[in-house]
Design a protein around this motif. Structure first.
Motif, PDB file in Angstrom:
ATOM      1  N   PHE A  65      -3.049   2.515  -5.707  1.00 59.17           N
ATOM      2  CA  PHE A  65      -1.695   1.891  -5.217  1.00 59.17           C
ATOM      3  C   PHE A  65      -1.945   1.846  -3.503  1.00 59.17           C
ATOM      4  O   PHE A  65      -2.641   2.162  -2.987  1.00 59.17           O
ATOM      5  N   SER A  66      -1.106   0.609  -3.034  1.00 65.25           N
ATOM      6  CA  SER A  66      -1.309   0.193  -1.817  1.00 65.25           C
ATOM      7  C   SER A  66      -0.476   1.144  -0.635  1.00 65.25           C
ATOM      8  O   SER A  66       0.485   1.411  -0.551  1.00 65.25           O
ATOM      9  N   ALA A  67      -1.369   1.708   0.075  1.00 61.83           N
ATOM     10  CA  ALA A  67      -1.048   2.634   1.215  1.00 61.83           C
ATOM     11  C   ALA A  67      -1.867   2.609   2.264  1.00 61.83           C
ATOM     12  O   ALA A  67      -2.918   2.513   2.218  1.00 61.83           O
ATOM     13  N   ILE A  68      -1.201   2.357   3.528  1.00 65.42           N
ATOM     14  CA  ILE A  68      -1.863   2.135   4.575  1.00 65.42           C
ATOM     15  C   ILE A  68      -1.346   3.271   5.724  1.00 65.42           C
ATOM     16  O   ILE A  68      -0.329   3.336   6.300  1.00 65.42           O
ATOM     17  N   CYS A  69      -2.393   3.774   6.450  1.00 72.15           N
ATOM     18  CA  CYS A  69      -2.078   4.727   7.541  1.00 72.15           C
ATOM     19  C   CYS A  69      -2.375   3.852   8.820  1.00 72.15           C
ATOM     20  O   CYS A  69      -3.343   3.393   9.146  1.00 72.15           O
TER      21      CYS A  69
ATOM     22  N   THR B 233      -2.349   8.832   2.736  1.00 69.04           N
ATOM     23  CA  THR B 233      -2.369   7.412   2.028  1.00 69.04           C
ATOM     24  C   THR B 233      -3.907   7.455   1.335  1.00 69.04           C
ATOM     25  O   THR B 233      -4.088   6.704   0.245  1.00 69.04           O
ATOM     26  N   ALA B 234      -4.788   8.509   1.468  1.00 70.27           N
ATOM     27  CA  ALA B 234      -5.868   8.586   0.620  1.00 70.27           C
ATOM     28  C   ALA B 234      -5.537   8.857  -0.562  1.00 70.27           C
ATOM     29  O   ALA B 234      -6.259   8.426  -1.669  1.00 70.27           O
ATOM     30  N   GLU B 235      -4.504   9.822  -0.889  1.00 71.26           N
ATOM     31  CA  GLU B 235      -4.171  10.336  -2.052  1.00 71.26           C
ATOM     32  C   GLU B 235      -3.549   9.254  -2.968  1.00 71.26           C
ATOM     33  O   GLU B 235      -4.048   9.165  -4.148  1.00 71.26           O
ATOM     34  N   LEU B 236      -2.914   8.432  -2.329  1.00 76.00           N
ATOM     35  CA  LEU B 236      -2.220   7.090  -3.243  1.00 76.00           C
ATOM     36  C   LEU B 236      -3.368   6.063  -3.521  1.00 76.00           C
ATOM     37  O   LEU B 236      -3.262   5.650  -4.452  1.00 76.00           O
TER      38      LEU B 236
ATOM     39  N   CYS C 113       2.724  14.322  -3.879  1.00 75.80           N
ATOM     40  CA  CYS C 113       1.738  13.670  -4.644  1.00 75.80           C
ATOM     41  C   CYS C 113       1.397  13.969  -6.236  1.00 75.80           C
ATOM     42  O   CYS C 113       1.453  13.319  -6.838  1.00 75.80           O
ATOM     43  N   ARG C 114       1.741  15.282  -6.192  1.00 72.63           N
ATOM     44  CA  ARG C 114       1.874  15.856  -7.798  1.00 72.63           C
ATOM     45  C   ARG C 114       2.864  15.164  -8.487  1.00 72.63           C
ATOM     46  O   ARG C 114       2.672  14.937  -9.705  1.00 72.63           O
TER      47      ARG C 114
END
Length: 202
Positions: free
Chosen positions: A82-86, A68-71, A187-188
Motif C-alpha cells: 500500500f502507498s504510504a510516505i514518511c 509507513t514501512a509496515e504498510l 496495523c494488526r
C-alpha cells in the motif's frame, strides 16, 4: 551479572523507567477501540486507492517511518503493498524545503505535493505543539484529507487540530514507547480488515 545482583543506582533507574511506562500503557489500552476504528477505516480507504502520509520529529519521526514501512511492506503475513510516505524520509526534499521556506513548512509542503482528498495524514508528537506538524494538519485539511494524531497528554494543539487523536499521559519517552504499541495494534487491525475484504470479494 545475574538477575539476583543487588539493586544499584543504575538498576533503580531502569526499574523506574519501566514502572513509569505502565500508566501510559494502561491509558493506551483504553484507546483500543479508537485504534480499531482507525485500522478499519484506513484499510477501506487504501483498498479504494487512498494513500497514507505520516510525520513526526526526532523519535516520533522514527515511529512515523515504522508505520509507513509496515504498510508498504507487510505486518501480519503477506499481502499487497500500500502507498504510504514518511514525510521526513526524503532528506533532499526535507532540507531543500527547510532552507527555502523554513522548518515550519517541511511537512506541509510535502502534504501539498503528495496528499489528495480521502488520503490520511498521521502525525506523531509527544508534546503536541510542534509548529511543523500543526502546519501539516492545516494543509491536509485544506486538501480534503483526514488527520489523525498520536500525542502526549491532552488537550494540546495538535490533538485539537486533528480529526481524531489518541492522547496519552506520561513522560515523553514513555509516550513514544506506547506510540509504537499503538502503531502495531493499528496495523494488526488494518491487515485483518484487508484479509476480510479480499476474502469476501473472491
Amino acid at each position: 551479572m545475574t538477575t539476583t545482583a543487588p539493586r544499584t543506582t543504575a538498576s533503580r533507574v531502569a526499574r523506574d523507567h519501566v514502572t513509569a511506562a505502565l500508566p501510559t500503557m494502561e491509558a493506551l489500552r483504553g484507546e483500543a477501540d479508537r485504534l480499531a476504528v482507525w485500522g478499519v477505516d484506513l484499510a477501506d480507504r487504501m483498498l479504494a486507492g487512498a494513500r497514507l502520509l505520516a510525520g513526526g520529529n526526532g523519535g516520533s519521526a522514527a515511529e512515523a517511518q515504522h508505520l509507513t514501512a509496515e504498510l508498504v511492506g507487510r505486518f501480519d503475513g503477506d499481502r499487497r503493498a500500500f502507498s504510504a510516505i514518511c514525510l521526513h524520509g526524503d532528506t533532499s526534499a526535507l532540507t531543500a524545503i527547510g532552507n527555502d521556506y523554513g522548518f515550519e513548512e517541511v511537512f506541509a509542503r510535502q502534504v501539498t505535493a503528495h496528499g489528495a482528498p480521502g488520503d490520511v495524514l498521521v502525525l506523531l508528537s509527544t508534546s503536541g505543539t510542534s509548529r511543523n506538524l500543526l502546519r501539516a494538519a492545516e494543509t491536509a485539511h485544506g486538501r480534503g484529507m483526514t488527520v489523525w494524531a498520536l500525542t502526549g497528554a491532552g488537550p494540546n494543539p495538535l490533538a485539537d487540530a486533528a480529526d481524531d487523536a489518541v492522547t496519552l499521559p506520561g513522560r515523553g519517552a514513555n509516550v513514544q514507547e506506547a506510540h509504537l504499541v499503538a502503531i502495531h495494534a493499528f496495523c494488526r487491525v488494518f491487515d485483518a480488515r484487508v484479509r476480510d475484504r479480499i476474502g469476501a470479494s473472491r
